[in-house]
Design a protein around this motif. Structure first.
Motif, short mmCIF file in Angstrom:
data_model
loop_
_atom_site.label_atom_id
_atom_site.label_comp_id
_atom_site.label_asym_id
_atom_site.label_seq_id
_atom_site.Cartn_x
_atom_site.Cartn_y
_atom_site.Cartn_z
N GLN A 219 0.92 -1.42 -0.12
CA GLN A 219 0.10 0.12 -0.13
C GLN A 219 0.86 1.09 0.01
N LEU A 220 2.04 1.15 0.74
CA LEU A 220 3.09 2.18 0.72
C LEU A 220 3.63 2.61 -0.63
N PHE A 221 3.77 1.53 -1.41
CA PHE A 221 4.57 1.63 -2.64
C PHE A 221 3.60 2.23 -3.45
N GLU A 222 2.20 1.90 -3.51
CA GLU A 222 1.30 2.57 -4.29
C GLU A 222 1.06 3.95 -4.07
N LEU A 223 1.08 4.37 -2.81
CA LEU A 223 0.93 5.61 -2.26
C LEU A 223 2.02 6.55 -2.64
N ALA A 224 3.11 5.98 -2.61
CA ALA A 224 4.45 6.98 -2.76
C ALA A 224 4.57 7.04 -4.49
N ARG A 225 3.62 6.32 -5.40
CA ARG A 225 3.92 6.68 -6.79
C ARG A 225 3.48 7.74 -7.19
N HIS A 226 2.44 8.28 -6.47
CA HIS A 226 1.75 9.52 -6.89
C HIS A 226 1.90 10.94 -5.87
#
Length: 322
Positions: A219-226
């Motif tokens: 979830q942190l990876f997806e959040l940090a993308r944008h």
């Protein structure tokens, strides 16, 4: 140097005080959350952001990701490489700042100065006031064991006050460090944060990260993308090191447990558990290139926040470093 006013404003006790959170607006005046690079228009905010969109400044060409604006595809590079590429622009506008504050039961613990939950409210208030001083939009998500409250990002004092009131109310509900069986997991909170934090937002996540695992990492990876994510790890010194010349008795009000705190082997095992969890969190942040700040309940957070986010002024007669 710590002033008397900073000492009075420091977090204390098991619960926060709303008046203290309000007074933190004075301590936040010399904080700047982002690098100060003047934007071309002060009408839309005084800072450049990492907002990905069709702005006035071209930044780079990179591989196309699902969800990117198809209008920004660089067809020349795509034709040459046979792989979709997109142009990235940097917009000049105010940046939405989201404070995501953990007020779950495990945060209701402290052996020095204040509880972790109180430290989270003070840090969240400092960030909110600093963002308001920079004319950024302020929003947030405050969550407890079984409920949460979203604050829509707005550029107004009312948004900051709403966030402070939610921090205060959730903090005052805490009375037990043992979570309920149906307590929300951090991964669920990160998923909800992805829903409310628009691309280009700055997200400050305040927690002890006691349940950070692979689900949270995804979830942190997806959040940090944008979005730009900053993690603030909060802990109590007693969680890091258990040093005592005698045994300790721990009780939940019903049962009692004797800990061999004077045993060096037990102390090493106790410390190792804390270090392993922190090492796991640090490694995942390094992999995602995310800043991780760690604050203890007995730290002078005003000094530490100024060291990290203090406004840098040029000295007369000196050139700025390049």
């Amino acid at each position: 140097m710590t002033t008397a006013s900073d000492t009075l404003l420091g977090p204390r006790g098991a619960h926060c005080d709303l008046a203290d959170l309000l007074r933190l607006r004075f301590a936040a005046r010399d904080l700047t959350l982002f690098a100060q690079r003047p934007a071309r228009s002060l009408l839309t905010g005084g800072l450049r952001t990492r907002m990905r969109g069709r702005g006035v400044d071209f930044e780079e060409v990179r591989l196309y990701h699902p969800g990117d604006d198809v209008r920004s595809i660089d067809w020349r590079v795509t034709a040459r490489t046979q792989v979709p590429h997109t142009k990235v622009f940097r917009e000049e506008r105010e940046r939405p700042v989201f404070v995501v504050a953990d007020q779950r039961s495990p945060m209701f613990f402290g052996s020095r100065t204040c509880f972790k939950s109180v430290l989270a409210t003070h840090l969240g208030a400092l960030i909110a006031w600093a963002a308001l001083h920079q004319s950024d939009r302020i929003g947030g998500l405050v969550f407890g064991d079984t409920s949460q409250r979203d604050i829509r990002a707005r550029r107004s004092k009312h948004a900051a006050l709403e966030l402070l009131h939610q921090l205060h109310d959730y903090n005052r509900e805490l009375n037990d460090p043992v979570p309920a069986d149906n307590a929300v997991h951090l991964s669920t909170i990160l998923e909800d944060t992805r829903r409310i934090a628009k691309p280009g937002s700055a997200v400050f996540l305040l927690s002890d990260f006691h349940d950070f695992d692979r689900r949270c990492e995804q979830q942190l990876f997806e959040l940090a993308r944008h979005t730009d994510v900053t993690l603030m790890h909060l802990y109590d010194p007693l969680e890091k090191q258990l040093a005592s010349n005698s045994g300790l008795t721990v009780s939940d009000g019903e049962q009692r447990l004797q800990l061999p705190a004077q045993d060096p082997a037990f102390q090493r095992a106790y410390r190792s558990r804390f270090e392993q969890q922190l090492h796991y969190l640090t490694g995942r942040c390094q992999r995602l290139a995310l800043p991780l700040l760690s604050y203890a309940t007995n730290d002078d957070i005003h000094t530490l926040m100024r060291e990290r986010f203090g406004a840098r002024t040029r000295q007369p007669g000196r050139r700025s470093a390049r």
